[in-house]
Structures are given as C-alpha cells and as structure tokens.
Design a protein around this motif. Structure first.
Motif, PDB file in Angstrom:
ATOM      1  N   ASP A  67       0.824  -1.206   0.000  1.00  6.41           N
ATOM      2  CA  ASP A  67       0.000   0.000   0.000  1.00  6.41           C
ATOM      3  C   ASP A  67       0.861   1.259   0.000  1.00  6.41           C
ATOM      4  O   ASP A  67       0.444   2.291  -0.527  1.00  6.41           O
ATOM      5  N   GLU A  68       2.057   1.193   0.591  1.00  8.77           N
ATOM      6  CA  GLU A  68       2.951   2.356   0.624  1.00  8.77           C
ATOM      7  C   GLU A  68       3.353   2.781  -0.786  1.00  8.77           C
ATOM      8  O   GLU A  68       3.489   3.980  -1.060  1.00  8.77           O
ATOM      9  N   ILE A  69       3.540   1.825  -1.679  1.00  8.51           N
ATOM     10  CA  ILE A  69       3.911   2.154  -3.062  1.00  8.51           C
ATOM     11  C   ILE A  69       2.749   2.867  -3.751  1.00  8.51           C
ATOM     12  O   ILE A  69       2.940   3.889  -4.420  1.00  8.51           O
ATOM     13  N   TYR A  70       1.543   2.342  -3.573  1.00 12.17           N
ATOM     14  CA  TYR A  70       0.380   3.001  -4.169  1.00 12.17           C
ATOM     15  C   TYR A  70       0.218   4.411  -3.615  1.00 12.17           C
ATOM     16  O   TYR A  70      -0.099   5.347  -4.347  1.00 12.17           O
ATOM     17  N   GLN A  71       0.461   4.578  -2.315  1.00 16.58           N
ATOM     18  CA  GLN A  71       0.357   5.909  -1.701  1.00 16.58           C
ATOM     19  C   GLN A  71       1.446   6.838  -2.252  1.00 16.58           C
ATOM     20  O   GLN A  71       1.209   8.030  -2.468  1.00 16.58           O
ATOM     21  N   ALA A  72       2.635   6.293  -2.511  1.00 19.76           N
ATOM     22  CA  ALA A  72       3.716   7.097  -3.095  1.00 19.76           C
ATOM     23  C   ALA A  72       3.351   7.558  -4.503  1.00 19.76           C
ATOM     24  O   ALA A  72       3.653   8.696  -4.887  1.00 19.76           O
ATOM     25  N   ILE A  73       2.679   6.709  -5.255  1.00 15.82           N
ATOM     26  CA  ILE A  73       2.250   7.086  -6.605  1.00 15.82           C
ATOM     27  C   ILE A  73       1.198   8.196  -6.518  1.00 15.82           C
ATOM     28  O   ILE A  73       1.259   9.176  -7.259  1.00 15.82           O
ATOM     29  N   ILE A  74       0.253   8.054  -5.592  1.00 11.71           N
ATOM     30  CA  ILE A  74      -0.773   9.089  -5.415  1.00 11.71           C
ATOM     31  C   ILE A  74      -0.134  10.411  -4.981  1.00 11.71           C
ATOM     32  O   ILE A  74      -0.490  11.476  -5.490  1.00 11.71           O
ATOM     33  N   SER A  75       0.835  10.351  -4.075  1.00 12.53           N
ATOM     34  CA  SER A  75       1.549  11.565  -3.647  1.00 12.53           C
ATOM     35  C   SER A  75       2.281  12.201  -4.818  1.00 12.53           C
ATOM     36  O   SER A  75       2.300  13.431  -4.959  1.00 12.53           O
ATOM     37  N   GLU A  76       2.878  11.378  -5.655  1.00 10.15           N
ATOM     38  CA  GLU A  76       3.569  11.860  -6.859  1.00 10.15           C
ATOM     39  C   GLU A  76       2.588  12.625  -7.751  1.00 10.15           C
ATOM     40  O   GLU A  76       2.897  13.718  -8.239  1.00 10.15           O
ATOM     41  N   ILE A  77       1.418  12.080  -7.936  1.00  7.00           N
ATOM     42  CA  ILE A  77       0.401  12.720  -8.785  1.00  7.00           C
ATOM     43  C   ILE A  77      -0.025  14.056  -8.162  1.00  7.00           C
ATOM     44  O   ILE A  77      -0.090  15.071  -8.854  1.00  7.00           O
ATOM     45  N   GLU A  78      -0.300  14.048  -6.859  1.00  6.02           N
ATOM     46  CA  GLU A  78      -0.761  15.261  -6.192  1.00  6.02           C
ATOM     47  C   GLU A  78       0.289  16.353  -6.196  1.00  6.02           C
ATOM     48  O   GLU A  78      -0.037  17.542  -6.310  1.00  6.02           O
ATOM     49  N   ASN A  79       1.576  15.981  -6.105  1.00  6.66           N
ATOM     50  CA  ASN A  79       2.640  16.986  -5.997  1.00  6.66           C
ATOM     51  C   ASN A  79       3.216  17.443  -7.328  1.00  6.66           C
ATOM     52  O   ASN A  79       3.677  18.577  -7.433  1.00  6.66           O
ATOM     53  N   TYR A  80       3.221  16.584  -8.355  1.00  8.11           N
ATOM     54  CA  TYR A  80       3.947  16.910  -9.580  1.00  8.11           C
ATOM     55  C   TYR A  80       3.109  16.910 -10.849  1.00  8.11           C
ATOM     56  O   TYR A  80       3.597  17.292 -11.896  1.00  8.11           O
ATOM     57  N   TRP A  81       1.867  16.464 -10.780  1.00  8.33           N
ATOM     58  CA  TRP A  81       1.031  16.407 -11.965  1.00  8.33           C
ATOM     59  C   TRP A  81      -0.222  17.247 -11.731  1.00  8.33           C
ATOM     60  O   TRP A  81      -0.679  17.389 -10.622  1.00  8.33           O
ATOM     61  N   ASP A  82      -0.812  17.717 -12.795  1.00  9.00           N
ATOM     62  CA  ASP A  82      -2.029  18.548 -12.672  1.00  9.00           C
ATOM     63  C   ASP A  82      -3.235  17.708 -12.340  1.00  9.00           C
ATOM     64  O   ASP A  82      -3.632  16.801 -12.804  1.00  9.00           O
TER      65      ASP A  82
END
Length: 83
Positions: free
Chosen positions: A68-83
C-alpha cells in the motif's frame, strides 16, 4: 510511446508515471525515467491508481507483490507533480 497498464492507452512516455522493480526487488517511482529494472507505466490519475490496486495491474506487470505504501507514493507523486 508506452502503454498504461490500467487503461491500456498508448501515450508518450512524458505523459506517464514509470514504476520500477530493480534487480534487488525494490519497487519505486522512477523520477528520472532512466533507472535500471523492469518498468510499468501508469497515467497520472488517482482513479487509475486505485483501479490498478483493485485489479492488481501493476503487480501483474512487475510480477511482484506491491505494498500500500507504493500506491500511496504514486498518489503523492500525482498530487505533488502532476495537474
């Protein structure tokens, strides 16, 4: 051009997030798009990340269990670096 493992759309690499499994079995988001290892691509949409988790699309693509930590890291990546 690369294919999203969830939507199966073919898009330019710059429009996708690359997830890597390196030779040591570590899973991480590849910010450089140059890391060695087996890669899988996903569109930067939180709904698709949730779908990937539900259908285990990333696990199938990388042939390993994903926490689940990997999925959360992907979501954080989207929230911080993608529109």
């Amino acid at each position: 051009m690369r294919k999203c493992v969830v939507s199966h759309e073919i898009l330019p690499k710059k429009e996708l997030i690359r997830i890597i499994k390196n030779k040591d079995g570590k899973i991480f988001v590849d910010h450089s798009n140059k890391a060695n290892g087996k890669g899988a691509y996903i569109q930067p949409k939180i709904a698709l990340v949730n779908e990937a988790k539900k259908t285990k699309a990333l696990e199938k693509a990388l042939q390993t269990k994903i926490s689940d930590e990997i999925y959360q890291a992907i979501i954080s990546e989207i929230e911080n670096y993608w529109d």
